[in-house]
Design a protein around this motif. Structure first.
Motif, PDB file in Angstrom:
ATOM      1  N   PHE A  71       0.123  -1.282   0.058  1.00 31.28           N
ATOM      2  CA  PHE A  71      -0.251   0.157   0.128  1.00 31.28           C
ATOM      3  C   PHE A  71       0.924   1.121   0.080  1.00 31.28           C
ATOM      4  CE2 PHE A  71      -2.696   3.672   2.530  1.00 31.28           C
ATOM      5  CZ  PHE A  71      -2.989   4.203   2.024  1.00 31.28           C
ATOM      6  N   VAL A  72       1.974   1.213   0.725  1.00 32.98           N
ATOM      7  CA  VAL A  72       2.508   2.516   0.366  1.00 32.98           C
ATOM      8  C   VAL A  72       3.472   2.737  -0.836  1.00 32.98           C
ATOM      9  CG1 VAL A  72       5.068   3.824   1.830  1.00 32.98           C
ATOM     10  CG2 VAL A  72       3.274   2.500   3.420  1.00 32.98           C
ATOM     11  N   ASN A  73       4.238   1.478  -0.882  1.00 37.96           N
ATOM     12  CA  ASN A  73       5.149   1.360  -1.765  1.00 37.96           C
ATOM     13  C   ASN A  73       4.415   1.977  -3.270  1.00 37.96           C
ATOM     14  OD1 ASN A  73       6.903   0.417  -0.376  1.00 37.96           O
ATOM     15  ND2 ASN A  73       6.620  -2.183  -1.108  1.00 37.96           N
ATOM     16  N   GLY A  74       3.210   1.022  -3.905  1.00 31.99           N
ATOM     17  CA  GLY A  74       3.109   2.073  -5.086  1.00 31.99           C
ATOM     18  C   GLY A  74       1.151   1.721  -4.796  1.00 31.99           C
ATOM     19  N   GLY A  75       0.926   0.550  -4.088  1.00 28.73           N
ATOM     20  CA  GLY A  75      -0.610   0.453  -4.191  1.00 28.73           C
ATOM     21  C   GLY A  75      -0.706  -0.825  -4.341  1.00 28.73           C
ATOM     22  N   LEU A  76      -1.816  -1.306  -4.069  1.00 28.38           N
ATOM     23  CA  LEU A  76      -2.568  -2.778  -3.362  1.00 28.38           C
ATOM     24  C   LEU A  76      -2.710  -3.603  -5.632  1.00 28.38           C
ATOM     25  CD1 LEU A  76      -4.420  -2.017  -0.536  1.00 28.38           C
ATOM     26  CD2 LEU A  76      -1.995  -3.331  -0.324  1.00 28.38           C
ATOM     27  N   GLY A  77      -3.419  -2.231  -6.251  1.00 32.54           N
ATOM     28  CA  GLY A  77      -3.975  -3.507  -7.051  1.00 32.54           C
ATOM     29  C   GLY A  77      -5.349  -3.470  -6.592  1.00 32.54           C
ATOM     30  N   THR A  78      -6.251  -4.478  -6.748  1.00 33.42           N
ATOM     31  CA  THR A  78      -7.336  -4.644  -6.219  1.00 33.42           C
ATOM     32  C   THR A  78      -7.506  -6.303  -5.647  1.00 33.42           C
ATOM     33  OG1 THR A  78      -8.426  -2.974  -7.512  1.00 33.42           O
ATOM     34  CG2 THR A  78     -10.000  -4.725  -6.597  1.00 33.42           C
ATOM     35  N   SER A  79      -8.015  -6.418  -4.143  1.00 34.06           N
ATOM     36  CA  SER A  79      -8.685  -7.506  -4.304  1.00 34.06           C
ATOM     37  C   SER A  79      -9.966  -8.261  -3.960  1.00 34.06           C
ATOM     38  CB  SER A  79      -7.575  -8.018  -3.246  1.00 34.06           C
ATOM     39  OG  SER A  79      -6.781  -8.959  -3.229  1.00 34.06           O
ATOM     40  N   LYS A  80     -10.313  -8.725  -4.926  1.00 34.84           N
ATOM     41  CA  LYS A  80     -12.199  -9.443  -4.313  1.00 34.84           C
ATOM     42  C   LYS A  80     -12.369  -9.607  -2.969  1.00 34.84           C
ATOM     43  CE  LYS A  80     -12.726  -8.889  -9.448  1.00 34.84           C
ATOM     44  NZ  LYS A  80     -13.816  -9.870 -10.400  1.00 34.84           N
ATOM     45  N   ILE A  81     -12.325  -9.359  -1.927  1.00 33.43           N
ATOM     46  CA  ILE A  81     -12.435 -10.645  -0.436  1.00 33.43           C
ATOM     47  C   ILE A  81     -14.083 -10.985  -0.195  1.00 33.43           C
ATOM     48  CG2 ILE A  81     -12.110 -10.108   1.811  1.00 33.43           C
ATOM     49  CD1 ILE A  81      -9.778  -8.255   0.518  1.00 33.43           C
ATOM     50  N   PHE A  82     -15.029 -10.224  -0.399  1.00 30.64           N
ATOM     51  CA  PHE A  82     -16.164 -10.449  -0.128  1.00 30.64           C
ATOM     52  C   PHE A  82     -17.392 -10.413  -1.064  1.00 30.64           C
ATOM     53  CE2 PHE A  82     -20.066  -8.898   1.895  1.00 30.64           C
ATOM     54  CZ  PHE A  82     -20.803  -9.897   2.532  1.00 30.64           C
ATOM     55  N   ARG A  83     -18.463 -11.564  -1.347  1.00 35.83           N
ATOM     56  CA  ARG A  83     -19.547 -11.630  -1.594  1.00 35.83           C
ATOM     57  C   ARG A  83     -20.836 -12.518  -1.827  1.00 35.83           C
ATOM     58  NH1 ARG A  83     -17.147 -13.197  -7.443  1.00 35.83           N
ATOM     59  NH2 ARG A  83     -15.031 -12.988  -6.231  1.00 35.83           N
ATOM     60  N   ILE A  84     -21.226 -11.626  -2.173  1.00 38.32           N
ATOM     61  CA  ILE A  84     -22.863 -11.976  -1.786  1.00 38.32           C
ATOM     62  C   ILE A  84     -23.718 -12.010  -2.734  1.00 38.32           C
ATOM     63  CG2 ILE A  84     -23.838  -9.755  -0.194  1.00 38.32           C
ATOM     64  CD1 ILE A  84     -25.919 -11.768   1.096  1.00 38.32           C
ATOM     65  N   TYR A  85     -24.555 -13.491  -2.847  1.00 41.99           N
ATOM     66  CA  TYR A  85     -25.318 -13.025  -4.401  1.00 41.99           C
ATOM     67  C   TYR A  85     -26.833 -13.734  -4.679  1.00 41.99           C
ATOM     68  CZ  TYR A  85     -22.055 -16.687  -6.363  1.00 41.99           C
ATOM     69  OH  TYR A  85     -21.180 -17.657  -6.666  1.00 41.99           O
ATOM     70  N   GLY A  86     -27.611 -13.466  -5.815  1.00 41.92           N
ATOM     71  CA  GLY A  86     -28.500 -14.933  -6.016  1.00 41.92           C
ATOM     72  C   GLY A  86     -27.594 -15.785  -7.241  1.00 41.92           C
ATOM     73  N   PHE A  87     -27.330 -16.832  -6.756  1.00 42.50           N
ATOM     74  CA  PHE A  87     -27.721 -17.494  -7.919  1.00 42.50           C
ATOM     75  C   PHE A  87     -28.748 -18.488  -8.506  1.00 42.50           C
ATOM     76  CE2 PHE A  87     -25.752 -21.222  -9.958  1.00 42.50           C
ATOM     77  CZ  PHE A  87     -25.192 -21.159 -10.328  1.00 42.50           C
ATOM     78  N   PHE A  98     -20.024 -15.467 -15.815  1.00 44.81           N
ATOM     79  CA  PHE A  98     -19.739 -15.156 -16.898  1.00 44.81           C
ATOM     80  C   PHE A  98     -21.471 -15.395 -17.487  1.00 44.81           C
ATOM     81  CE2 PHE A  98     -15.074 -14.826 -16.077  1.00 44.81           C
ATOM     82  CZ  PHE A  98     -15.219 -13.572 -16.519  1.00 44.81           C
ATOM     83  N   ALA A  99     -21.780 -16.606 -17.070  1.00 45.31           N
ATOM     84  CA  ALA A  99     -22.894 -17.159 -16.699  1.00 45.31           C
ATOM     85  C   ALA A  99     -24.591 -15.968 -17.535  1.00 45.31           C
ATOM     86  CB  ALA A  99     -23.506 -18.267 -16.659  1.00 45.31           C
ATOM     87  N   GLY A 100     -24.238 -14.604 -16.247  1.00 46.14           N
ATOM     88  CA  GLY A 100     -25.230 -14.241 -16.073  1.00 46.14           C
ATOM     89  C   GLY A 100     -25.923 -14.942 -14.765  1.00 46.14           C
ATOM     90  N   ALA A 101     -25.864 -15.754 -14.179  1.00 47.57           N
ATOM     91  CA  ALA A 101     -26.913 -16.408 -13.099  1.00 47.57           C
ATOM     92  C   ALA A 101     -26.177 -15.926 -11.880  1.00 47.57           C
ATOM     93  CB  ALA A 101     -26.087 -17.497 -13.871  1.00 47.57           C
ATOM     94  N   THR A 102     -25.637 -14.844 -11.531  1.00 50.84           N
ATOM     95  CA  THR A 102     -24.826 -14.494 -10.546  1.00 50.84           C
ATOM     96  C   THR A 102     -25.443 -13.390  -9.813  1.00 50.84           C
ATOM     97  OG1 THR A 102     -23.135 -13.492 -11.185  1.00 50.84           O
ATOM     98  CG2 THR A 102     -22.417 -15.693 -10.674  1.00 50.84           C
ATOM     99  N   HIS A 103     -26.784 -12.975  -9.901  1.00 50.21           N
ATOM    100  CA  HIS A 103     -26.982 -11.505 -10.316  1.00 50.21           C
ATOM    101  C   HIS A 103     -28.471 -11.837  -9.480  1.00 50.21           C
ATOM    102  CE1 HIS A 103     -23.384  -9.818 -12.401  1.00 50.21           C
ATOM    103  NE2 HIS A 103     -24.150  -9.869 -13.578  1.00 50.21           N
ATOM    104  N   PRO A 104     -28.765 -11.233  -8.284  1.00 45.74           N
ATOM    105  CA  PRO A 104     -28.289 -10.045  -8.405  1.00 45.74           C
ATOM    106  C   PRO A 104     -26.780  -9.962  -7.375  1.00 45.74           C
ATOM    107  CG  PRO A 104     -30.484  -9.805  -6.841  1.00 45.74           C
ATOM    108  CD  PRO A 104     -30.387 -10.769  -7.927  1.00 45.74           C
ATOM    109  N   SER A 105     -25.852  -8.956  -7.150  1.00 38.92           N
ATOM    110  CA  SER A 105     -24.623  -9.342  -6.228  1.00 38.92           C
ATOM    111  C   SER A 105     -24.257  -8.108  -5.792  1.00 38.92           C
ATOM    112  CB  SER A 105     -23.657  -9.699  -7.370  1.00 38.92           C
ATOM    113  OG  SER A 105     -22.085 -10.214  -6.804  1.00 38.92           O
TER     114      SER A 105
END
Length: 299
Positions: A71-87, A98-105
């Motif tokens: 974080f100090v050196n230049g940046g974390l990028g991005t890490s997806k850590i938590f999710r909740i969705y309707g499958f 990518f099947a459009g079956a994980t929404h809403p999310s």
């Protein structure tokens, strides 16, 4: 073989667990740049919870000293850590995002750099993959990804909509507008220490009605609330929230490939409920004495 699995849950890592004993989910990020925006170190742990109209999830998270330095050196990028969705797809393949079956999310990610602060990144997706049907956030914004500040993007906090007062774990006092950038130490404390995160989501009452809800807490301080979301549009049928996930993939290219750099964050003490706990509700709501929430967690 001389590095780590994408995530590990093992007794040998008890020093990384909350309280220094037991087990935690330890997720390892790998820095690698193949010359394009590839998401690396893909791993996820899913819990199927059955179809729910509303769900509250809390968990504790700690970040390694190496992540603080990144974080100090230049940046974390991005890490997806938590999710909740309707499958809504074939349960033999609940990882097919990518099947459009994980929404809403809802996806919560960590990103940011020292120069502008740690970001509270929320990705909200309705059931149509087009900008006009993303759930609305405060301000009427439709885009799926919201890179929010822990300093200035505090919405609808506290009983009666009062401003949030998120404790400053590094300097004392509170993280408020004008107090400088939100560093990892200010929001999450010292490296390896645990912070409690919590989220509540509720589907809209009817298809196309903009009254769906998202609420977020950090260490039991409500930092975000929106109740105008159109999770389910008029042309879709929702099954309900039915999957909770931890981990995910990382866009992380902060070090030369030759270093084969890796670093970790840990998840512990997960709780999944059908109601917001009474002590987190606004005073007026608490007086209604709601029924005890059903616990959907895994011991």
């Amino acid at each position: 073989m001389d590095r780590h699995e994408s995530f590990e849950i093992k007794a040998a890592d008890s020093d990384k667990a909350r309280g220094g004993k037991g087990k935690a989910m330890v997720n390892w990020r790998d820095s690698h740049d193949p010359g394009w925006k590839r998401w690396n170190s893909d791993s996820i742990l899913l819990k199927k919870i059955g179809n729910q109209k509303q769900v509250y999830v809390e968990f504790y998270i700690a970040f390694s000293p190496e992540m603080y330095q990144t974080f100090v050196n230049g940046g974390l990028g991005t890490s997806k850590i938590f999710r909740i969705y309707g499958f809504t797809g074939d349960w033999s393949d609940p990882f097919n995002y990518f099947a459009g079956a994980t929404h809403p999310s809802l996806i919560w990610s960590v990103s940011g750099a020292m120069r502008y602060g740690i970001r509270n990144k929320l990705s909200l997706y309705g059931m149509n993959n087009d900008p006009e049907n993303y759930p609305d956030m405060p301000g009427g914004s439709h885009q799926g990804d919201h890179s929010l500040s822990y300093v200035s993007n505090l919405k609808g906090m506290g009983p009666g909509g009062k401003d949030a007062k998120l404790p400053d774990k590094q300097n004392g006092g509170y993280i408020i507008p004008g107090s400088g950038a939100a560093t990892m130490e200010r929001v999450f404390g010292s490296p390896g220490s645990y912070t409690k995160m919590a989220f509540f989501v509720k589907l809209n009452s009817e298809k196309g009605v903009h009254d769906g809800v998202i609420t977020q807490w950090v260490d039991d301080v409500q930092i975000l609330h929106a109740d105008t979301l159109n999770w389910v549009p008029v042309n879709k049928d929702a099954t309900g929230w039915n999957v909770v996930g931890f981990g995910g993939n990382d866009y992380f290219q902060g070090y030369p490939n030759s270093e084969r750099h890796e670093e970790w964050y840990a998840i512990d003490d997960i709780k999944i409920l059908t109601e917001v706990p009474d002590y987190l509700k606004a005073d007026a709501e608490a007086k209604d004495a709601p029924k005890p929430p059903a616990d959907l967690s895994v011991e």
